[in-house]
Design a protein around this motif. Structure first.
Motif, mmCIF file in Angstrom:
data_model
loop_
_atom_site.group_PDB
_atom_site.id
_atom_site.type_symbol
_atom_site.label_atom_id
_atom_site.label_comp_id
_atom_site.label_asym_id
_atom_site.label_seq_id
_atom_site.Cartn_x
_atom_site.Cartn_y
_atom_site.Cartn_z
ATOM 1 N N PRO A 1 0.828 -1.219 0.000
ATOM 2 C CA PRO A 1 0.000 0.000 0.000
ATOM 3 C C PRO A 1 0.856 1.260 0.000
ATOM 4 O O PRO A 1 1.926 1.312 0.611
ATOM 5 C CB PRO A 1 -0.797 -0.126 1.299
ATOM 6 N N LEU A 2 0.365 2.261 -0.688
ATOM 7 C CA LEU A 2 1.037 3.557 -0.750
ATOM 8 C C LEU A 2 0.351 4.518 0.206
ATOM 9 O O LEU A 2 -0.875 4.631 0.208
ATOM 10 C CB LEU A 2 0.985 4.114 -2.173
ATOM 11 N N VAL A 3 1.147 5.210 1.018
ATOM 12 C CA VAL A 3 0.620 6.176 1.986
ATOM 13 C C VAL A 3 1.288 7.518 1.730
ATOM 14 O O VAL A 3 2.522 7.610 1.707
ATOM 15 C CB VAL A 3 0.876 5.720 3.438
ATOM 16 N N THR A 4 0.491 8.547 1.530
ATOM 17 C CA THR A 4 1.010 9.893 1.299
ATOM 18 C C THR A 4 1.205 10.599 2.632
ATOM 19 O O THR A 4 0.274 10.682 3.444
ATOM 20 C CB THR A 4 0.052 10.707 0.425
ATOM 21 N N VAL A 5 2.401 11.091 2.882
ATOM 22 C CA VAL A 5 2.727 11.790 4.126
ATOM 23 C C VAL A 5 2.426 13.277 3.954
ATOM 24 O O VAL A 5 2.927 13.924 3.036
ATOM 25 C CB VAL A 5 4.208 11.586 4.506
ATOM 26 N N VAL A 6 1.582 13.799 4.833
ATOM 27 C CA VAL A 6 1.222 15.216 4.812
ATOM 28 C C VAL A 6 1.828 15.875 6.044
ATOM 29 O O VAL A 6 1.462 15.546 7.175
ATOM 30 C CB VAL A 6 -0.307 15.405 4.814
ATOM 31 N N ARG A 7 2.757 16.779 5.843
ATOM 32 C CA ARG A 7 3.404 17.492 6.955
ATOM 33 C C ARG A 7 2.659 18.815 7.137
ATOM 34 O O ARG A 7 2.922 19.799 6.442
ATOM 35 C CB ARG A 7 4.878 17.708 6.661
ATOM 36 N N VAL B 1 -1.001 12.033 8.317
ATOM 37 C CA VAL B 1 -0.869 13.462 8.601
ATOM 38 C C VAL B 1 -0.018 13.647 9.849
ATOM 39 O O VAL B 1 -0.327 13.106 10.918
ATOM 40 C CB VAL B 1 -2.247 14.118 8.804
ATOM 41 N N LEU B 2 1.056 14.406 9.724
ATOM 42 C CA LEU B 2 1.922 14.747 10.851
ATOM 43 C C LEU B 2 1.703 16.223 11.172
ATOM 44 O O LEU B 2 1.786 17.080 10.294
ATOM 45 C CB LEU B 2 3.387 14.503 10.504
ATOM 46 N N GLN B 3 1.458 16.508 12.456
ATOM 47 C CA GLN B 3 1.125 17.887 12.822
ATOM 48 C C GLN B 3 1.429 18.143 14.296
ATOM 49 O O GLN B 3 1.764 17.233 15.048
ATOM 50 C CB GLN B 3 -0.358 18.147 12.545
ATOM 51 N N GLU B 4 1.292 19.398 14.648
ATOM 52 C CA GLU B 4 1.473 19.864 16.024
ATOM 53 C C GLU B 4 0.319 20.831 16.301
ATOM 54 O O GLU B 4 -0.031 21.634 15.433
ATOM 55 C CB GLU B 4 2.821 20.570 16.152
ATOM 56 N N HIS B 5 -0.284 20.717 17.463
ATOM 57 C CA HIS B 5 -1.452 21.541 17.757
ATOM 58 C C HIS B 5 -1.135 22.664 18.741
ATOM 59 O O HIS B 5 -0.251 22.535 19.597
ATOM 60 C CB HIS B 5 -2.573 20.693 18.356
ATOM 61 N N ASP B 6 -1.898 23.740 18.620
ATOM 62 C CA ASP B 6 -1.950 24.731 19.686
ATOM 63 C C ASP B 6 -2.570 24.037 20.907
ATOM 64 O O ASP B 6 -3.262 23.022 20.765
ATOM 65 C CB ASP B 6 -2.809 25.915 19.261
ATOM 66 N N PRO B 7 -2.346 24.555 22.126
ATOM 67 C CA PRO B 7 -2.838 23.869 23.329
ATOM 68 C C PRO B 7 -4.338 23.573 23.267
ATOM 69 O O PRO B 7 -5.150 24.455 22.997
ATOM 70 C CB PRO B 7 -2.515 24.864 24.447
ATOM 71 N N VAL B 8 -4.687 22.311 23.511
ATOM 72 C CA VAL B 8 -6.089 21.900 23.445
ATOM 73 C C VAL B 8 -6.294 20.641 24.282
ATOM 74 O O VAL B 8 -5.441 19.752 24.314
ATOM 75 C CB VAL B 8 -6.524 21.637 21.983
ATOM 76 N N PRO C 1 2.017 22.218 21.870
ATOM 77 C CA PRO C 1 3.359 22.393 21.327
ATOM 78 C C PRO C 1 4.329 21.348 21.891
ATOM 79 O O PRO C 1 4.283 21.024 23.075
ATOM 80 C CB PRO C 1 3.740 23.805 21.785
ATOM 81 N N GLY C 2 5.172 20.826 21.026
ATOM 82 C CA GLY C 2 6.139 19.825 21.448
ATOM 83 C C GLY C 2 5.619 18.402 21.406
ATOM 84 O O GLY C 2 6.319 17.471 21.789
ATOM 85 N N GLN C 3 4.387 18.217 20.950
ATOM 86 C CA GLN C 3 3.812 16.875 20.835
ATOM 87 C C GLN C 3 3.568 16.572 19.358
ATOM 88 O O GLN C 3 2.982 17.371 18.636
ATOM 89 C CB GLN C 3 2.501 16.777 21.603
ATOM 90 N N LEU C 4 4.015 15.405 18.922
ATOM 91 C CA LEU C 4 3.783 14.955 17.554
ATOM 92 C C LEU C 4 2.428 14.262 17.486
ATOM 93 O O LEU C 4 2.217 13.226 18.112
ATOM 94 C CB LEU C 4 4.885 13.994 17.108
ATOM 95 N N GLN D 1 5.026 8.210 0.538
ATOM 96 C CA GLN D 1 5.254 9.251 -0.460
ATOM 97 C C GLN D 1 5.032 10.602 0.176
ATOM 98 O O GLN D 1 3.944 10.877 0.693
ATOM 99 C CB GLN D 1 4.289 9.073 -1.634
ATOM 100 N N ASP D 2 6.067 11.430 0.145
ATOM 101 C CA ASP D 2 5.933 12.762 0.716
ATOM 102 C C ASP D 2 5.112 13.622 -0.225
ATOM 103 O O ASP D 2 5.415 13.728 -1.408
ATOM 104 C CB ASP D 2 7.317 13.377 0.939
ATOM 105 N N GLN D 3 4.073 14.245 0.302
ATOM 106 C CA GLN D 3 3.175 15.032 -0.537
ATOM 107 C C GLN D 3 3.894 16.185 -1.212
ATOM 108 O O GLN D 3 3.601 16.532 -2.351
ATOM 109 C CB GLN D 3 2.019 15.575 0.301
ATOM 110 N N THR D 4 4.857 16.768 -0.519
ATOM 111 C CA THR D 4 5.523 17.947 -1.061
ATOM 112 C C THR D 4 6.533 17.595 -2.136
ATOM 113 O O THR D 4 6.828 18.397 -2.999
ATOM 114 C CB THR D 4 6.248 18.720 0.059
ATOM 115 N N GLU D 5 7.069 16.358 -2.091
ATOM 116 C CA GLU D 5 8.110 15.985 -3.036
ATOM 117 C C GLU D 5 7.636 14.984 -4.076
ATOM 118 O O GLU D 5 8.213 14.872 -5.152
ATOM 119 C CB GLU D 5 9.307 15.373 -2.279
#
Length: 235
Positions: free
Chosen positions: A6-12, A46-53, A92-95, A221-225
């Protein structure tokens, strides 16, 4: 490495509010949701970092409006979600990683999916120098009696949403205002605390991607590249 994997697209996605992250997740989950045949579904990580929540799972009735007001006064947002699990903190600081996968391309089992996601985080921790990260009867990934990674997922028609929150260099004082995931008598920890050095999100992301490709036996697969990375090539 077989191209049939399977192909997985990575979204940063970077840092944004939880609402923006949820909107992105919902858009990606629906944009290519061609369920017949499942092979046409485009998978994302999807890889991201959130504001405090602070977020709560399906058992939202356990949290009153006063609880919500109290937490918002700390300077954090508050959201009720359709994931499993109870209350946790993102900030912040959490993946935060949301795999949006059609399990019929992998294995049509939510139990298998959760166990594989757990193994992915454990392997990423091992790569970073924490060999004793493990599962327990409680949800999440633990180092001793301290949770290092929260896991809360949702599945609909074999499509997964939500995911994990791995503490990298998170300010753990945010967790002092809640009982994380409803588990009494346990604490929280981070990669930085366990390794006694600053571990940035980028470093943790690299380890998680390497582990994800290997444990889920997929291509990334990196979405940006637009570059397809085989699991054996991810460092």
């Amino acid at each position: 490495m077989s191209s049939s994997r399977p192909l997985v697209t990575v979204v940063r996605a970077g840092r944004h509010s939880f609402s923006e992250g949820m909107h992105l997740q919902q858009r990606l989950a629906k944009s290519t949701q061609i369920l017949d045949p499942p092979s046409e579904f485009r998978n994302y990580l999807v890889l991201q970092e959130h504001d405090p929540v602070y977020t709560v799972g399906l058992r939202t009735k356990d949290y009153t409006e006063e609880d919500e007001r109290r937490l918002r006064r700390l300077g954090a947002d508050f959201h009720r979600t359709d994931r499993g699990g109870l209350i946790t903190f993102h900030g912040p600081g959490q993946l935060v990683a949301y795999p949006i996968l059609h399990l019929r391309q992998f294995k049509a089992s939510m139990r298998w999916y959760v166990a594989t996601l757990e193994r992915t985080v454990i392997e990423a921790c091992r790569q970073l120098g924490i060999p004793n990260a493990t599962t327990t009867k409680e949800t999440g990934i633990w180092v001793g009696n301290q949770k290092i990674c929260a896991i809360g997922v949702h599945g609909s028609r074999y499509v997964t949403t939500h995911g994990i929150g791995l503490n990298c260099c998170t300010d753990l004082r945010w967790f002092e205002h809640i009982v994380p995931c409803g588990i009494e008598g346990k604490g929280v920890t981070s990669l930085s605390q366990e390794l006694d050095r600053h571990v940035p999100i980028q470093e943790a992301s690299d380890a998680l991607l390497s582990s994800f490709a290997n444990v889920f036996e997929c291509r990334l697969q990196d979405q940006t590249e637009g570059k397809v990375t085989k699991s054996s090539e991810v460092k």
